[in-house]
Design an enzyme around this catalytic site. Structure first.
Site, short mmCIF file in Angstrom:
data_model
loop_
_atom_site.label_atom_id
_atom_site.label_comp_id
_atom_site.label_asym_id
_atom_site.label_seq_id
_atom_site.Cartn_x
_atom_site.Cartn_y
_atom_site.Cartn_z
N HIS A 144 0.79 -1.24 0.00
CA HIS A 144 0.00 0.00 0.00
C HIS A 144 0.82 1.29 0.00
CE1 HIS A 144 -2.98 -2.97 1.22
NE2 HIS A 144 -3.94 -2.10 1.02
N GLY A 195 -0.94 -1.76 -5.87
CA GLY A 195 -1.72 -2.97 -5.60
C GLY A 195 -3.15 -2.63 -5.25
N HIS A 196 -3.33 -1.57 -4.48
CA HIS A 196 -4.66 -1.04 -4.17
C HIS A 196 -4.83 0.27 -4.93
CE1 HIS A 196 -8.23 0.35 -2.23
NE2 HIS A 196 -8.18 -0.51 -1.25
N HIS A 262 -11.42 -7.46 -5.46
CA HIS A 262 -11.70 -6.69 -4.25
C HIS A 262 -12.57 -5.49 -4.62
CE1 HIS A 262 -10.69 -3.82 -0.98
NE2 HIS A 262 -10.49 -4.90 -0.24
N GLU A 314 -13.41 -9.60 0.44
CA GLU A 314 -13.98 -8.25 0.51
C GLU A 314 -14.44 -7.80 -0.87
OE1 GLU A 314 -12.24 -5.95 4.29
OE2 GLU A 314 -10.95 -5.83 2.53
N GLU A 330 -19.02 -3.43 2.22
CA GLU A 330 -18.16 -2.55 3.00
C GLU A 330 -18.53 -1.09 2.76
OE1 GLU A 330 -13.43 -1.32 3.17
OE2 GLU A 330 -14.00 -3.28 2.33
N CYS A 332 -16.71 1.47 2.64
CA CYS A 332 -15.82 2.07 1.64
C CYS A 332 -16.25 1.74 0.21
CB CYS A 332 -14.38 1.58 1.85
SG CYS A 332 -13.54 2.31 3.27
N CYS A 398 -10.33 1.86 7.71
CA CYS A 398 -10.45 2.64 6.48
C CYS A 398 -11.81 3.29 6.36
CB CYS A 398 -10.17 1.75 5.27
SG CYS A 398 -11.13 0.22 5.24
N CYS A 399 -12.86 2.65 6.90
CA CYS A 399 -14.23 3.14 6.67
C CYS A 399 -14.57 4.43 7.42
CB CYS A 399 -15.24 2.05 7.00
SG CYS A 399 -15.18 0.63 5.88
#
Length: 785
Positions: A144, A195-196, A262, A314, A330, A332, A398-399
């Protein structure tokens, strides 16, 4: 009552590119009774709470220690820096709306800490600085680094726009310059991408804020190269054996046909790609985005606007996998869906994309925070037995800061513009003032009680130097609209989901839009097995649910006939002011259904119900909740005596359902997720059991089990071994059988045994060392008299 026959309408027609511009949050004032109070709670409660949690958890401590030049001892998750950046972004948005010297000072202090943690070359990441300074950019897939940088860039742009300060922007520029120097096709540059995904859209924001073309080039480089299976190279794996679906690194970007992997990664990636397409008009890229969008809204989005049915990745599994109790959804991911829908609307100038953004914002997203503002959902199921509650913070948090930044800047979703038109996409009382061109200003006050009322009035605050159009979205749930200009009705035609008023605007001109606010029943697609033969209740953009605290009958024990009438009633003192729906449903229970198959129902089972907006559930007394309501009595479910048993287990995995082990649903195959499922994840290599218990002794002589296997998207496999046991007094004993306890896939495995009379049976399993177990169905057979 209006019934929509399908949850998701097929969209195949291509619209010409509009390539609209966003009207930024700085040019929108929100002053309504829906979003404004939430923004105040966000500024006064949620954002200070998030800042406090960044200090109470190791997030700020890691950055402070990195700034002091310390080594080792990092605490928390490798991407925790990103939460700090999102909190600063949230606070920056909030400072734009209201002066708050204390909050402003706190933000400055956090930025100073970040600045000290940044290295001279621009590198900034507390985990690598503390733990592995010699391994930077060696695990882009999982660690990340670039994702955290993306949230830094977004926070910096927001802080600069809101305050005019360059303190965080200068930090972001140094980091972006480092990335631009490192990644690319030029001499001395290297391959790689996040990656994200997130940095792609953030770099485009930074490019627009600074004018530095290198940031745009880097965003394009990340997007154009994704799918070259670089992450296989990082792992030293053969590319032909690498499954990159989770990271959307399985194929070149322009070849995707469905949303997968994801959920948040996917929607962030396609949001960045849409921003890029809006600047280039890249036709293959736009065709991909349109394909994947159709797959998403027709087959893979929840009725509440969120994404991602599965907790194990996820993310996504298969088309129409849209469970209720086990829905991951989720918070997010709902944010990401709103972001993507907004960007697709800007690209195409078609209101259907804001239909999706609105659905996510008012439902799947907004349920993610309590009305008090200090507790949050990470996952948002569409049914609960009363055990699912918001919490103040998460290890992976994260949310919460994604909630705070979205509420603070929700006005950015409301409007768009071209050189000769203002597009009103989501309605809220307040005002908007934006330049369409250097000499043409769109400046309106908006009066409305949306989303509880469909009347919206625009009043021009100044005369325009030349004519322009006011484009007003007609949501798909409305289907029609009435328009009047200065009190006189005008004939309008809906084009691309908008009605238009074009004129040379004079100060004081008034346009009134009237949208019907009928109560609608939205039926599930028949292939969405978990919600087959059910419908949700919707009024305006709001999806409703039944919560146990409002209803005498069990909320999962009623059906609502399609012809049932529900009456809106605004309750100003309930849940900070909501419109509820009241009417009558019909109670059922399976034994009564079985007894009355061939005769009229002898008992009046009507019961009063009250439905509340899904976005405010779990703000009162704990209890069951459901969104999808059957519209007819339940048909008999296949199965035997297990149907009347109490189900217990040694362990119940998160978002799994105990009763799904005996729900009698048809099974398409071991690898086909049924929606609701019983599993032991994340237990691996352990001894586990599931148990049926009856009130009185019964005699059994066979049992069969069907194993779940989620190879390709999860960690459930058949067990190493299993056996059936029965309760004899207080002792558990294995049944006597000569059959083999098989563990194969795609079929029931049955064992026959010497009859046993007992009040309880157990399915006992030994899990594989690195895998958990899921069970589609466990059935037992009673000896006939």
């Amino acid at each position: 009552m209006i019934l929509s026959s399908l949850l998701f309408l097929s969209v195949t027609a291509q619209t010409p590119l509009a390539r609209l511009q966003e009207v930024p949050f700085t040019e929108v004032v929100v002053a309504d009774r829906f979003w404004k109070p939430r923004q105040e709670t966000n500024r006064k409660i949620s954002i200070p709470h998030a800042i406090k949690m960044c200090y109470e958890t190791p997030r700020m401590e890691n950055l402070i220690r990195a700034g002091k030049g310390e080594k080792g001892g990092f605490k928390g998750l490798i991407f925790d820096d990103s939460d700090v950046y999102k909190v600063i972004e949230s606070a920056s948005f909030a400072l734009m709306h209201a002066k708050d010297p204390e909050l402003d000072k706190k933000v400055d202090e956090m930025i100073a800490i970040i600045g000290k943690a940044q290295q001279p070359d621009g590198y900034l990441n507390s985990w690598y600085t503390l733990m592995a300074p010699d391994k930077k950019f060696t695990n882009l897939a999982d660690n990340h680094e670039i994702y955290c940088a993306g949230h830094l860039f977004e926070a910096a742009v927001a802080h600069f726009q809101a305050t005019g300060k360059r303190s965080l922007l200068n930090i972001a520029i140094k980091k972006a310059d480092l990335l631009a120097k490192m990644f690319g096709n030029g001499p001395g540059q290297r391959m790689g991408y996040p990656g994200h995904p997130e940095a792609e859209l953030a770099l485009i924001k930074l490019w627009r804020a600074t004018g530095n073309q290198e940031y745009y080039r880097l965003a394009a480089f990340f997007l154009d190269n994704r799918g070259k299976k670089f992450f296989a190279e990082e792992r030293n794996q053969p590319k032909e054996r690498f499954d990159g679906v989770y990271w959307l690194d399985d194929m070149p970007l322009r070849e995707h046909r469905e949303i997968k992997g994801h959920a948040v990664r996917a929607a962030y990636l396609f949001s960045g790609a849409t921003d890029y397409a809006n600047t280039t008009g890249d036709q293959p890229l736009i065709e991909m985005l349109d394909r994947v969008w159709r797959n998403t809204v027709e087959k893979r989005v929840f009725v509440t606007g969120g994404l991602g049915p599965s907790g194990s990745n996820e993310g996504f599994t298969v088309d129409y996998d849209l469970p209720t109790h086990s829905a991951y959804q989720e918070t997010c991911a709902s944010v990401a869906m709103a972001m993507w829908g907004h960007r697709m609307g800007l690209l195409h100038g078609d209101s259907r994309y804001w239909d999706s953004a609105e659905r996510a914002l008012y439902n799947g997203f907004l349920s993610g925070v309590s009305l008090k503002g200090d507790t949050f959902f990470y996952t948002n199921p569409l049914a609960s037995r009363g055990q699912h509650h918001r919490v103040p913070w998460f290890a992976c948090s994260c949310c919460p800061p994604n909630v705070t930044r979205t509420i603070a800047a929700v006005g950015q979703y409301f409007y768009a513009k071209s050189v000769d038109a203002l597009y009103a996409n989501i309605y809220a009382a307040g005002s908007v003032k934006t330049d369409l061109t250097k000499d043409l200003v769109a400046d309106f006050n908006i009066a409305t009680n949306y989303p509880w009322d469909g009347n919206i009035q625009f009043t021009a605050n100044q005369a325009a130097k030349s004519p322009f159009s006011l484009m007003m979205r007609v949501p798909s749930w409305a289907g029609s609209a009435k328009v009047s200009v200065n009190g006189k009705s005008v004939e309008t035609k809906i084009e691309n989901g908008y009605v238009s008023v074009r004129k040379a605007w004079a100060k004081g001109d008034k346009v009134k839009l009237e949208l019907p606010m009928d109560v609608r029943r939205v039926a599930a697609h028949p292939k969405a097995r978990d919600v087959a033969e059910t419908a949700v209740v919707q009024r305006g953009p709001i999806i409703y649910c039944l919560e146990q605290v409002d209803n005498e009958a069990p909320v999962d024990g009623v059906y609502l006939p399609l012809e049932a009438k529900l009456t809106p009633k605004h309750e100003a003192d309930l849940l900070n002011g909501v419109t509820v729906l009241e009417g009558e449903a019909v109670m059922f229970d399976e034994p009564e259904w079985r007894r009355t198959l061939y005769q009229p129902l002898q008992v009046d089972r009507r019961t009063k119900i009250r439905a509340i907006p899904y976005n405010v559930w779990d703000n009162r007394k704990a209890g069951a909740m459901t969104v999808w309501l059957p519209y007819a009595p339940k048909a008999p479910v296949p199965g035997g005596p297990e149907r009347s048993a109490t189900v217990t287990a040694s362990y119940q995995g998160g978002a799994s359902s105990l009763t799904a082990i005996r729900d009698g649903k048809a099974i398409e195959g071991s690898n086909k997720h049924p929606g609701q499922l019983f599993h032991y994840w994340a237990h691996k290599g352990t001894n586990e059991w599931a148990q049926y218990t009856w009130k009185t002794p019964r005699t059994f002589n066979s049992s069969k089990v069907y194993w779940f296997d989620d190879t390709g998207f999860g960690e459930c496999r058949p067990p190493v071994s299993w056996e059936l046991q029965y309760l004899d007094g207080t002792a558990w004993k294995p049944v006597k059988t000569s059959d083999t306890y098989a563990v194969g896939l795609d079929k029931f495995h049955e064992i026959k045994f010497e009859p046993v009379t007992t009040t309880a049976l157990r399915l006992v399993m030994k899990l594989q060392p690195n895998w958990s177990v899921g069970i589609h169905e466990w059935q037992v057979t009673e000896v006939e008299d």
